[in-house]
Design a protein around this motif. Structure first.
Motif, PDB file in Angstrom:
ATOM      1  N   GLN A  93      49.241  38.827  82.267  1.00  0.00           N
ATOM      2  CA  GLN A  93      50.326  39.923  81.971  1.00  0.00           C
ATOM      3  C   GLN A  93      51.280  39.763  83.184  1.00  0.00           C
ATOM      4  OE1 GLN A  93      49.666  43.524  79.738  1.00  0.00           O
ATOM      5  NE2 GLN A  93      48.848  42.681  78.248  1.00  0.00           N
ATOM      6  N   MET A  94      50.845  40.235  84.476  1.00  0.00           N
ATOM      7  CA  MET A  94      51.674  40.442  85.844  1.00  0.00           C
ATOM      8  C   MET A  94      51.968  38.366  86.129  1.00  0.00           C
ATOM      9  SD  MET A  94      50.930  43.236  86.547  1.00  0.00           S
ATOM     10  CE  MET A  94      51.926  42.650  88.408  1.00  0.00           C
ATOM     11  N   GLN A  95      51.574  37.656  85.616  1.00  0.00           N
ATOM     12  CA  GLN A  95      52.091  36.441  86.191  1.00  0.00           C
ATOM     13  C   GLN A  95      53.363  36.505  84.659  1.00  0.00           C
ATOM     14  OE1 GLN A  95      49.661  33.257  85.188  1.00  0.00           O
ATOM     15  NE2 GLN A  95      50.676  31.619  85.731  1.00  0.00           N
ATOM     16  N   TYR A  96      53.419  36.898  84.079  1.00  0.00           N
ATOM     17  CA  TYR A  96      54.709  36.553  83.280  1.00  0.00           C
ATOM     18  C   TYR A  96      54.989  37.447  83.387  1.00  0.00           C
ATOM     19  CZ  TYR A  96      57.077  37.621  77.998  1.00  0.00           C
ATOM     20  OH  TYR A  96      58.140  37.066  77.502  1.00  0.00           O
ATOM     21  N   ARG A  97      55.052  39.050  83.956  1.00  0.00           N
ATOM     22  CA  ARG A  97      55.999  40.037  84.440  1.00  0.00           C
ATOM     23  C   ARG A  97      57.023  38.805  86.002  1.00  0.00           C
ATOM     24  NH1 ARG A  97      55.931  45.153  83.442  1.00  0.00           N
ATOM     25  NH2 ARG A  97      54.383  46.049  82.223  1.00  0.00           N
ATOM     26  N   GLN A  98      56.132  38.601  86.599  1.00  0.00           N
ATOM     27  CA  GLN A  98      56.644  38.044  87.574  1.00  0.00           C
ATOM     28  C   GLN A  98      57.083  36.946  88.023  1.00  0.00           C
ATOM     29  OE1 GLN A  98      53.061  36.697  90.059  1.00  0.00           O
ATOM     30  NE2 GLN A  98      52.425  38.576  90.434  1.00  0.00           N
ATOM     31  N   HIS A  99      56.845  36.243  86.093  1.00  0.00           N
ATOM     32  CA  HIS A  99      57.631  34.587  85.503  1.00  0.00           C
ATOM     33  C   HIS A  99      59.881  35.653  85.249  1.00  0.00           C
ATOM     34  CE1 HIS A  99      58.905  30.807  83.846  1.00  0.00           C
ATOM     35  NE2 HIS A  99      59.471  31.715  82.578  1.00  0.00           N
ATOM     36  N   LEU A 100      58.900  36.806  84.435  1.00  0.00           N
ATOM     37  CA  LEU A 100      60.947  36.737  83.836  1.00  0.00           C
ATOM     38  C   LEU A 100      61.731  37.450  85.465  1.00  0.00           C
ATOM     39  CD1 LEU A 100      59.475  39.033  81.204  1.00  0.00           C
ATOM     40  CD2 LEU A 100      60.599  37.070  81.044  1.00  0.00           C
ATOM     41  N   GLN A 101      60.439  38.367  86.158  1.00  0.00           N
ATOM     42  CA  GLN A 101      61.630  39.105  87.426  1.00  0.00           C
ATOM     43  C   GLN A 101      62.282  37.777  88.022  1.00  0.00           C
ATOM     44  OE1 GLN A 101      61.583  42.257  87.129  1.00  0.00           O
ATOM     45  NE2 GLN A 101      63.422  41.691  89.543  1.00  0.00           N
ATOM     46  N   ALA A 102      61.855  36.682  88.410  1.00  0.00           N
ATOM     47  CA  ALA A 102      61.774  35.226  89.659  1.00  0.00           C
ATOM     48  C   ALA A 102      63.024  34.426  89.119  1.00  0.00           C
ATOM     49  CB  ALA A 102      60.824  34.343  89.543  1.00  0.00           C
TER      50      ALA A 102
ATOM     51  N   SER B  11      74.288  34.527  82.618  1.00  0.00           N
ATOM     52  CA  SER B  11      74.098  36.407  82.910  1.00  0.00           C
ATOM     53  C   SER B  11      73.587  36.920  81.936  1.00  0.00           C
ATOM     54  CB  SER B  11      75.143  36.821  83.349  1.00  0.00           C
ATOM     55  OG  SER B  11      75.830  36.329  82.713  1.00  0.00           O
ATOM     56  N   SER B  12      73.571  36.375  81.089  1.00  0.00           N
ATOM     57  CA  SER B  12      73.308  37.001  79.502  1.00  0.00           C
ATOM     58  C   SER B  12      71.467  36.608  78.631  1.00  0.00           C
ATOM     59  CB  SER B  12      73.531  36.408  77.577  1.00  0.00           C
ATOM     60  OG  SER B  12      73.442  34.489  77.513  1.00  0.00           O
ATOM     61  N   GLU B  13      71.594  35.134  79.934  1.00  0.00           N
ATOM     62  CA  GLU B  13      70.028  35.394  79.310  1.00  0.00           C
ATOM     63  C   GLU B  13      69.113  35.897  80.132  1.00  0.00           C
ATOM     64  OE1 GLU B  13      69.183  30.547  79.726  1.00  0.00           O
ATOM     65  OE2 GLU B  13      70.703  30.727  78.689  1.00  0.00           O
ATOM     66  N   ALA B  14      69.614  36.764  81.557  1.00  0.00           N
ATOM     67  CA  ALA B  14      69.166  37.096  82.870  1.00  0.00           C
ATOM     68  C   ALA B  14      68.870  38.575  81.816  1.00  0.00           C
ATOM     69  CB  ALA B  14      69.666  37.061  83.961  1.00  0.00           C
ATOM     70  N   GLN B  15      70.180  39.397  81.111  1.00  0.00           N
ATOM     71  CA  GLN B  15      70.341  40.710  80.901  1.00  0.00           C
ATOM     72  C   GLN B  15      69.399  40.517  79.843  1.00  0.00           C
ATOM     73  OE1 GLN B  15      71.794  42.862  81.528  1.00  0.00           O
ATOM     74  NE2 GLN B  15      72.294  42.526  83.051  1.00  0.00           N
ATOM     75  N   SER B  16      69.118  39.110  79.268  1.00  0.00           N
ATOM     76  CA  SER B  16      68.212  39.190  77.458  1.00  0.00           C
ATOM     77  C   SER B  16      66.654  39.405  78.227  1.00  0.00           C
ATOM     78  CB  SER B  16      67.766  38.151  76.769  1.00  0.00           C
ATOM     79  OG  SER B  16      67.076  37.965  75.790  1.00  0.00           O
ATOM     80  N   ARG B  17      66.212  39.093  79.439  1.00  0.00           N
ATOM     81  CA  ARG B  17      64.936  39.168  80.174  1.00  0.00           C
ATOM     82  C   ARG B  17      64.369  40.975  81.034  1.00  0.00           C
ATOM     83  NH1 ARG B  17      65.818  34.062  79.466  1.00  0.00           N
ATOM     84  NH2 ARG B  17      63.988  32.313  79.874  1.00  0.00           N
ATOM     85  N   ILE B  18      65.584  41.474  81.295  1.00  0.00           N
ATOM     86  CA  ILE B  18      65.766  42.476  81.249  1.00  0.00           C
ATOM     87  C   ILE B  18      65.595  43.507  80.601  1.00  0.00           C
ATOM     88  CG2 ILE B  18      67.283  44.607  82.567  1.00  0.00           C
ATOM     89  CD1 ILE B  18      69.197  42.445  84.081  1.00  0.00           C
ATOM     90  N   LYS B  19      65.715  43.005  80.100  1.00  0.00           N
ATOM     91  CA  LYS B  19      65.386  43.554  78.306  1.00  0.00           C
ATOM     92  C   LYS B  19      63.946  43.629  77.465  1.00  0.00           C
ATOM     93  CE  LYS B  19      69.714  44.614  75.841  1.00  0.00           C
ATOM     94  NZ  LYS B  19      71.178  44.063  75.574  1.00  0.00           N
ATOM     95  N   LYS B  20      63.533  42.486  78.071  1.00  0.00           N
ATOM     96  CA  LYS B  20      62.303  42.733  77.181  1.00  0.00           C
ATOM     97  C   LYS B  20      61.099  42.851  79.140  1.00  0.00           C
ATOM     98  CE  LYS B  20      62.912  37.387  75.471  1.00  0.00           C
ATOM     99  NZ  LYS B  20      61.792  36.068  75.092  1.00  0.00           N
ATOM    100  N   LEU B  21      61.453  43.133  80.459  1.00  0.00           N
ATOM    101  CA  LEU B  21      60.896  43.916  80.938  1.00  0.00           C
ATOM    102  C   LEU B  21      60.779  45.198  81.010  1.00  0.00           C
ATOM    103  CD1 LEU B  21      59.094  42.531  83.216  1.00  0.00           C
ATOM    104  CD2 LEU B  21      61.314  42.904  84.859  1.00  0.00           C
TER     105      LEU B  21
END
Length: 750
Positions: free
Chosen positions: A469-478, A490-500
């Motif tokens: 899970q930490m690896q997945y979080r780091q992947h999203l954050q990167a 930017s839209s994909e980045a915003q989508s990942r922010i919401k997931k995070l």
């Protein structure tokens, strides 16, 4: 009586009305007592009247007038008492029907309390008149405990709640009263009811609001045997104590008994103390004797009346009531197999190491360890529905521990045992409850070994899941960090922010802190290291404790000395260390030999008012505080623990300080007397590993089968007045013990 009330007011018109009202009420009580056959027998009229006279005079009444009134009242009381006794002689005394002696004692206690109230000089300070408190301290104590718990729960932190000063005077209830309070005697009200225990969503606190369990659930299925495990200081004993006092919601029809402290010694024999532990049986036998006595008395009284007379019918009705009650008592005694009680008690005592001679000795002749065994025997004898045991093997030798494990395997009710003895839990437990992190985790159908393996596997899986899970979080954050300000992404980045943001808060799996022990490597010395040849010893030359003992301890020795308590193990250790001189034979020691000795009662040798660092510097001067702290750290006493007063340390932590102490002279041989007592699982693992890696010799006296099996390759048995090597491992020795017990009938009889 109303006439005398008026006379009291006329005789002492000027005194405080409160005193006058009390005196009139007290007179009413005396006149009422003359009508009750039991109270009348206890009534000392001259003494009671003298008390009232002194009271009225001390309050300001005129002595002559008061004495005149007292004489009239005394004469009236004597006349009424005589008339009532004459009446009872004719009509028969029905007040003895199912007589409750406790009620009489309570009435007498109330009377004594009233007398003490008037004579008391200790008052509560306040702004008005000084008056003695009439607060029910038991109710107050319960209320204060509830308030303290609420305050602690609201604050969710350590809270020091100041309770009423009325609770400073604590009185200990006697065993019988406490037993009956926790386990009220039951005549069928619990028949057919489930004896499973389920307490849901409770918090448990200890001390000044320290929470040890939060929103926990306790489930105990009837007939199962649960091992409660967890680190030292986690609150296992507190949970047992709360159960034993019904502070948790346990159904009333379930009987509970807790082996918590050693028996107080008196002139009662060991066997009788075990029989007396079953308060139900003792109370029922006492009631049976009272009923039989009353029935015999009624048979005698009936002969004095005509068969159809009113008096005879009253006696007949009473006799029928008593006969019905007697039948209930007989059924209850039969249900608890009262007739087999003495044989069962003797069998339990014998299995725990009490010879037939010792069973007839007064309990005040036994040491603390043997009195703890008596407490254990009393609990086993009572056969409660829920048996609570707290480190029961700490007070037992290997034979007694083996007997106890075998006994509990066939125990018909529920057992909850706190123990760190792996072999004992493997034999006894059907389920394991792991207490940690303010919660209870259940491992059903597990002994200790399967629990340990399952838990290790759980921790690995939790750790793996956490890392994924930490690896997945780091992947999203990167991805977010890289493309947050990229217009195309930017839209994909915003989508990942919401997931995070939607991901739950992660906490790493909580692993119990691992500790390590490390014994220093000694310098090399040449054999013989420590040797006994043909040694015999006894405090009385005509009564030898040991005879013709040959024993050789080398730097690579790993010896376990086993045998029943009282068979000479400690005596042998003292001979090895030079504290005892043999009557015959020789003891050979290398002149450079250094021995490290761990005593079973090592706490008695510590100054608990000192910190561990200060105590070591006093015992072994010459090092800096930093060196002492580093040395203590190698035995798990880290950080501020080494600077706290040792009285605040747990039993296991004190044991670690003792191990650190015995190593400061870099011993060649370690002689250990019950080293596993008080250590939790991680401490036992650390000790076993350290002993296996130690470059010197080890001789230990221990009841911990798992530790002996892990560390020792030689078993020496002390029995029949000598010490000899046993041909086999510790498990073969346990089979040998059970075979002996089976041959003597101990195992079969229980």
């Amino acid at each position: 009586m109303s006439n005398f009330g008026l006379q009291v007011r006329q005789t002492v018109p000027a005194i405080d009305p409160v005193i006058t009202d009390y005196a009139i009420g007290y007179l009413g009580h005396l006149f009422h007592a003359t009508e009750d056959s039991v109270l009348a027998q206890q009534l000392d009229i001259p003494k009671e009247i003298q008390f009232l006279s002194q009271l009225l005079v001390s309050a300001g009444g005129e002595s002559d007038k008061v004495n005149g009134l007292a004489a009239k009242v005394q004469e009236a009381l004597k006349k009424q008492l005589a008339d009532n006794m004459a009446k009872l002689a004719v009509t028969g005394d029905t007040s003895k029907r199912l007589l409750d002696v406790d009620l009489i004692h309570n009435q007498q206690r109330d009377l004594d309390s009233s007398l003490a109230l008037l004579n008391s000089t200790s008052d509560i300070a306040h702004t008005g008149r000084n008056m003695e408190t009439r607060v029910d301290k038991k109710k107050l104590q319960k209320a204060e405990a509830k308030i303290a718990k609420k305050v602690a729960k609201r604050a969710n932190k350590f809270v020091q709640y100041e309770a009423s000063k009325l609770l400073n005077e604590q009185t200990k209830e006697d065993y019988d009263s406490f037993f009956l309070k926790v386990n009220p005697i039951d005549f069928g009200a619990g028949a057919g009811k489930s004896k499973d225990i389920k307490v849901e969503n409770f918090d448990l606190y200890v001390g000044a609001g320290k929470r040890i369990l939060s929103d926990a659930s306790l489930t105990l299925a009837y007939g199962r045997r649960y091992g409660l495990v967890g680190q030292n200081g986690i609150g296992k004993s507190t949970l047992l104590r709360a159960l034993s006092r019904r502070e948790l919601n346990i159904p009333k029809h379930i009987t509970i008994l807790h082996v918590e402290q050693e028996l107080r010694g008196d002139e009662t024999t060991a066997l009788q103390s075990v029989l007396d532990a079953d308060v139900w049986r003792k109370q029922l036998l006492h009631e049976q004797a009272k009923i039989d006595e009353r029935i015999s008395e009624i048979d005698r009284l009936k002969a004095e009346f005509e068969p159809e007379s009113l008096e005879a019918k009253k006696l007949e009705n009473e006799q029928n009531d008593l006969a019905e009650r007697l039948e209930e008592v007989h059924e209850k005694l039969s249900e608890m197999e009262s007739d087999r009680a003495e044989g069962r008690a003797a069998s339990i005592l014998y299995g725990l190491g009490f010879s037939e001679e010792a069973q007839q000795q007064p309990t005040n002749t036994f040491s603390g360890g043997w009195r703890m065994r008596l407490s254990l025997a009393r609990a086993l004898f009572c056969k409660p529905d829920l048996l609570l045991l707290d480190e029961p093997t700490n007070m037992l030798d290997v034979p007694s521990s083996t007997y106890l494990a075998h006994y509990l395997q066939t125990y018909p009710a529920t057992v909850l045992v706190v123990s760190h003895d792996r072999a004992f839990l493997n034999e006894v437990a059907t389920d394991i409850i792991h207490q940690h992190s303010e919660r209870l985790d259940y491992y059903r159908g597990s002994n200790f070994d399967s629990f340990y393996n399952t838990r290790e596997e759980r921790l690995k899986n939790q750790k793996r899941e956490y890392e994924n899970q930490m690896q997945y979080r780091q992947h999203l954050q990167a991805f977010i960090d890289k493309f947050r300000y990229n217009a195309a992404k930017s839209s994909e980045a915003q989508s990942r922010i919401k997931k995070l943001e939607k991901l739950p808060v992660l906490e790493p799996p909580q692993e119990e802190k691992q500790i390590t022990f490390k014994f220093p490597e000694p310098d090399k010395i040449q054999p013989p290291i420590l040797q006994l040849s043909g040694v015999s010893f006894g405090y009385d030359p005509n009564k030898l404790l040991l005879s013709d003992v040959d024993l050789d301890v080398q730097l690579d020795s790993r010896i376990a000395l086993v045998g029943a308590n009282g068979c000479g193990k400690t005596t042998l250790l003292k001979i090895l260390m030079g504290d005892n001189t043999p009557l015959q034979g020789s003891v050979t020691r290398n002149s450079r030999l250094r021995i490290g000795y761990f005593a079973q009662h090592h706490v008695d040798q510590m100054d608990l008012n000192l910190s561990a660092v200060s105590w070591l510097s006093t015992k072994f001067p010459g090092k800096t505080d930093e060196e002492y702290r580093r040395h203590l750290g190698s035995f798990g006493i880290t950080g501020s623990l080494s600077l706290q007063k040792m009285e605040s340390l747990s039993g296991g932590q004190k044991s670690r300080v003792a191990f650190a102490s015995l190593c400061l002279n870099t011993p060649h041989i370690l002689i250990l007397d019950e080293p596993s007592n008080h250590l939790d699982t991680s401490g036992l693992d650390a000790l076993s590993d350290a002993l296996k890696n130690f470059k010197g010799g080890v001789l230990m006296v221990s009841h911990d089968v798992a530790m002996i099996n892990s560390v020792c390759n030689e078993i020496w048995v002390s029995e029949d007045g000598t010490v000899k090597r046993f041909d086999g491992d510790i498990y073969a020795y346990k089979k040998y013990i059970l075979a002996k017990a089976d041959a003597s009938g101990v195992v079969k009889r229980h």
